[in-house]
Structures are given as structure tokens and as C-alpha cells.
Motif scaffolding. Structure first.
Motif, PDB file in Angstrom:
ATOM      1  N   GLY A  18       0.815  -1.220   0.000  1.00  0.00           N
ATOM      2  CA  GLY A  18       0.000   0.000   0.000  1.00  0.00           C
ATOM      3  C   GLY A  18       0.844   1.263   0.000  1.00  0.00           C
ATOM      4  N   VAL A  19       1.911   1.259   0.793  1.00  0.00           N
ATOM      5  CA  VAL A  19       2.820   2.419   0.832  1.00  0.00           C
ATOM      6  C   VAL A  19       3.498   2.576  -0.524  1.00  0.00           C
ATOM      7  N   CYS A  20       3.945   1.453  -1.073  1.00  0.00           N
ATOM      8  CA  CYS A  20       4.592   1.501  -2.391  1.00  0.00           C
ATOM      9  C   CYS A  20       3.648   2.072  -3.443  1.00  0.00           C
ATOM     10  N   LEU A  21       2.416   1.598  -3.429  1.00  0.00           N
ATOM     11  CA  LEU A  21       1.443   2.057  -4.419  1.00  0.00           C
ATOM     12  C   LEU A  21       1.148   3.544  -4.264  1.00  0.00           C
ATOM     13  N   ARG A  22       0.973   4.004  -3.028  1.00  0.00           N
ATOM     14  CA  ARG A  22       0.687   5.437  -2.807  1.00  0.00           C
ATOM     15  C   ARG A  22       1.845   6.306  -3.306  1.00  0.00           C
ATOM     16  N   LEU A  23       3.065   5.928  -2.977  1.00  0.00           N
ATOM     17  CA  LEU A  23       4.211   6.722  -3.434  1.00  0.00           C
ATOM     18  C   LEU A  23       4.387   6.612  -4.944  1.00  0.00           C
ATOM     19  N   ASN A  24       4.172   5.428  -5.483  1.00  0.00           N
ATOM     20  CA  ASN A  24       4.333   5.191  -6.910  1.00  0.00           C
ATOM     21  C   ASN A  24       3.322   5.989  -7.730  1.00  0.00           C
ATOM     22  N   ARG A  25       2.153   6.251  -7.176  1.00  0.00           N
ATOM     23  CA  ARG A  25       1.133   7.047  -7.887  1.00  0.00           C
ATOM     24  C   ARG A  25       1.622   8.457  -8.189  1.00  0.00           C
ATOM     25  N   GLY A  26       2.591   8.934  -7.425  1.00  0.00           N
ATOM     26  CA  GLY A  26       3.157  10.254  -7.692  1.00  0.00           C
ATOM     27  C   GLY A  26       3.800  10.354  -9.055  1.00  0.00           C
ATOM     28  N   THR A  27       4.187   9.217  -9.637  1.00  0.00           N
ATOM     29  CA  THR A  27       4.844   9.248 -10.947  1.00  0.00           C
ATOM     30  C   THR A  27       3.874   9.617 -12.066  1.00  0.00           C
ATOM     31  N   ARG A  28       2.591   9.753 -11.756  1.00  0.00           N
ATOM     32  CA  ARG A  28       1.629  10.261 -12.750  1.00  0.00           C
ATOM     33  C   ARG A  28       1.965  11.702 -13.125  1.00  0.00           C
ATOM     34  N   TYR A  29       2.603  12.411 -12.209  1.00  0.00           N
ATOM     35  CA  TYR A  29       2.999  13.793 -12.443  1.00  0.00           C
ATOM     36  C   TYR A  29       4.403  13.796 -13.041  1.00  0.00           C
ATOM     37  N   SER A  30       4.545  14.427 -14.164  1.00  0.00           N
ATOM     38  CA  SER A  30       5.821  14.381 -14.882  1.00  0.00           C
ATOM     39  C   SER A  30       6.969  14.937 -14.046  1.00  0.00           C
ATOM     40  N   LYS A  85      21.095 -10.062  -2.148  1.00  0.00           N
ATOM     41  CA  LYS A  85      20.105 -10.268  -3.197  1.00  0.00           C
ATOM     42  C   LYS A  85      20.135 -11.697  -3.733  1.00  0.00           C
ATOM     43  N   LEU A  86      21.321 -12.270  -3.777  1.00  0.00           N
ATOM     44  CA  LEU A  86      21.464 -13.641  -4.251  1.00  0.00           C
ATOM     45  C   LEU A  86      20.875 -14.648  -3.270  1.00  0.00           C
ATOM     46  N   THR A  87      21.063 -14.420  -1.990  1.00  0.00           N
ATOM     47  CA  THR A  87      20.617 -15.390  -0.985  1.00  0.00           C
ATOM     48  C   THR A  87      19.200 -15.145  -0.488  1.00  0.00           C
ATOM     49  N   LEU A  88      18.746 -13.904  -0.461  1.00  0.00           N
ATOM     50  CA  LEU A  88      17.430 -13.605   0.112  1.00  0.00           C
ATOM     51  C   LEU A  88      16.295 -13.592  -0.911  1.00  0.00           C
ATOM     52  N   VAL A  89      16.594 -13.326  -2.164  1.00  0.00           N
ATOM     53  CA  VAL A  89      15.660 -13.421  -3.280  1.00  0.00           C
ATOM     54  C   VAL A  89      14.289 -12.806  -2.990  1.00  0.00           C
ATOM     55  N   ARG A  90      14.237 -11.504  -2.973  1.00  0.00           N
ATOM     56  CA  ARG A  90      12.966 -10.783  -2.843  1.00  0.00           C
ATOM     57  C   ARG A  90      12.648 -10.122  -4.173  1.00  0.00           C
ATOM     58  N   GLU A  91      11.462 -10.388  -4.674  1.00  0.00           N
ATOM     59  CA  GLU A  91      11.036  -9.777  -5.936  1.00  0.00           C
ATOM     60  C   GLU A  91      10.773  -8.288  -5.730  1.00  0.00           C
ATOM     61  N   ARG A  92      10.947  -7.535  -6.769  1.00  0.00           N
ATOM     62  CA  ARG A  92      10.674  -6.100  -6.707  1.00  0.00           C
ATOM     63  C   ARG A  92       9.162  -5.856  -6.645  1.00  0.00           C
ATOM     64  N   PRO A  93       8.750  -4.706  -6.082  1.00  0.00           N
ATOM     65  CA  PRO A  93       7.316  -4.430  -5.928  1.00  0.00           C
ATOM     66  C   PRO A  93       6.533  -4.497  -7.234  1.00  0.00           C
ATOM     67  N   PHE A  94       7.085  -3.975  -8.313  1.00  0.00           N
ATOM     68  CA  PHE A  94       6.348  -3.971  -9.579  1.00  0.00           C
ATOM     69  C   PHE A  94       6.184  -5.377 -10.141  1.00  0.00           C
ATOM     70  N   VAL A  95       7.024  -6.320  -9.712  1.00  0.00           N
ATOM     71  CA  VAL A  95       6.892  -7.706 -10.149  1.00  0.00           C
ATOM     72  C   VAL A  95       5.788  -8.400  -9.357  1.00  0.00           C
ATOM     73  N   SER A  96       5.743  -8.148  -8.056  1.00  0.00           N
ATOM     74  CA  SER A  96       4.776  -8.813  -7.174  1.00  0.00           C
ATOM     75  C   SER A  96       3.399  -8.172  -7.168  1.00  0.00           C
ATOM     76  N   HIS A  97       3.309  -6.910  -7.561  1.00  0.00           N
ATOM     77  CA  HIS A  97       2.035  -6.179  -7.491  1.00  0.00           C
ATOM     78  C   HIS A  97       1.815  -5.449  -8.820  1.00  0.00           C
ATOM     79  N   ALA A  98       0.915  -5.980  -9.621  1.00  0.00           N
ATOM     80  CA  ALA A  98       0.700  -5.470 -10.981  1.00  0.00           C
ATOM     81  C   ALA A  98       0.287  -4.005 -11.022  1.00  0.00           C
ATOM     82  N   GLN A  99      -0.335  -3.493  -9.954  1.00  0.00           N
ATOM     83  CA  GLN A  99      -0.781  -2.098  -9.959  1.00  0.00           C
ATOM     84  C   GLN A  99       0.360  -1.104  -9.724  1.00  0.00           C
ATOM     85  N   ILE A 100       1.540  -1.597  -9.351  1.00  0.00           N
ATOM     86  CA  ILE A 100       2.705  -0.730  -9.161  1.00  0.00           C
ATOM     87  C   ILE A 100       3.462  -0.650 -10.486  1.00  0.00           C
ATOM     88  N   THR A 101       3.661   0.568 -10.936  1.00  0.00           N
ATOM     89  CA  THR A 101       4.328   0.817 -12.212  1.00  0.00           C
ATOM     90  C   THR A 101       5.836   0.943 -11.998  1.00  0.00           C
TER      91      THR A 101
END
Length: 184
Positions: A18-30, A85-101
């Protein structure tokens, strides 16, 4: 089937989405998208390489050890985040959540921790210890780099927080290991 390391982050990913999505929505503004894209590109290394080159040019060869200190700290930071990154393997937010650009191209696949933030925190700490007057520029810049990682959809807030903690510890440790070095 979900791999065990990816499962490790499932709960935190859902809590932070949710935090990622709210902050990511700011990218609508150039202006938001352009500012954070620019800052993120600088954090890819360009700004740090320029600073490393400028220090001995401005302060003479006596300042070369400072550039080498920062470069060595940077190499250790790369090793740390690549291993994590090699051992912990966490996907990036845009990979795990389609609504995040995703804005821009991430440098690698892993999300945890933020390498950009590791370097911004460690270099800012080192530079501020030598040039205390740089804090008014360096701290907001480092914060912008860290924030850009979430705004652009590349990292979760905990990736950035972990990167800041690792970066601070790395920078602080590097200063402790070279206590008698006078750069300028």
C-alpha cells in the motif's frame, strides 16, 4: 510453486504494498517522475564517480586516499548487496504487485536491500565526516535517492531502510578502520 526465500517476504510484501502504491502514484505527475528518475540515475554511480574524481582534482593528490577510501567502501557495499540479493531473493514491488508501475530499468532483479541506498548512506556519512559543511546538500540528496527507489516501484520501504542501516554501518565501520587517516 513459491521458493522458500520468496515466501520469506510474502507477509512484509503485502504489508508494504500500500505504501509503495501510494508513493508510486506520484509518478503520474511528470515533475515527480522526472525528478526521481534523474536522482535514481545519478545514484546508479555517476554522481559518486564524479565526486571521487573531483576530490583529488580540487584538493590535490593528498586527498587521493579519501577517494580510495570511498571507492573501497563502495566495493564492499556492492559485495554486501549482491550477496544479500542472491541469498534472500525478494522480488521487486512492480513484479509482485501489478498495480505498481516500474519507472526506469532496475539494475538487477533482486529487491532486498537497496544498493542505491547503501551507497548513498555510506558515502554521505564518509563525506560529511571530512566535509561537515556538505551535510545540507548530501543528506537531502541521499534521502532523495532512497525515496526514489520506492517512488519508481523498484523497492519496498524495508529494502530502503535495510540499505540505509547497512550503508550507515558500512560507512561508520570504514571510518573506524582508518581512524588516524587525515585526508585534507
Amino acid at each position: 510453486m513459491t521458493s522458500k526465500p520468496a515466501y520469506r517476504f510474502r507477509w512484509t510484501d503485502s504489508m508494504e504494498a500500500g505504501v509503495c502504491l501510494r508513493l508510486n502514484r506520484g509518478t503520474r505527475y511528470s515533475w515527480v517522475r522526472n525528478y526521481f528518475s534523474f536522482v535514481s540515475r545519478l545514484g546508479n554511480g555517476g554522481i559518486w564517480y564524479a565526486i571521487l574524481a573531483c576530490i583529488p582534482l580540487v584538493y590535490g593528490l593528498d586527498a587521493l586516499p579519501l577517494s580510495l577510501h570511498i571507492a573501497l567502501t563502495g566495493l564492499v557495499g556492492v559485495a554486501i548487496y549482491k550477496l544479500c540479493k542472491l541469498t534472500l531473493v525478494r522480488e521487486r514491488p512492480f513484479v509482485s504487485h501489478a498495480q505498481i508501475t516500474c519507472v526506469g530499468q532496475p539494475m538487477d532483479r533482486g529487491s532486498f536491500p537497496s544498493g542505491h541506498t547503501i551507497h548513498a548512506a555510506s558515502f554521505t556519512l564518509i563525506l560529511n565526516s571530512v566535509f561537515p559543511g556538505s551535510a545540507w546538500v548530501m543528506f537531502p540528496f541521499a534521502l532523495s535517492i532512497a525515496l526514489s527507489r520506492v517512488v519508481l516501484g523498484h523497492h519496498y520501504p524495508s529494502d530502503v531502510l535495510a540499505g540505509a542501516v547497512i550503508g550507515f554501518c558500512l560507512g561508520y565501520t570504514s571510518l573506524l578502520l582508518l581512524p588516524g587517516v587525515s585526508y585534507l
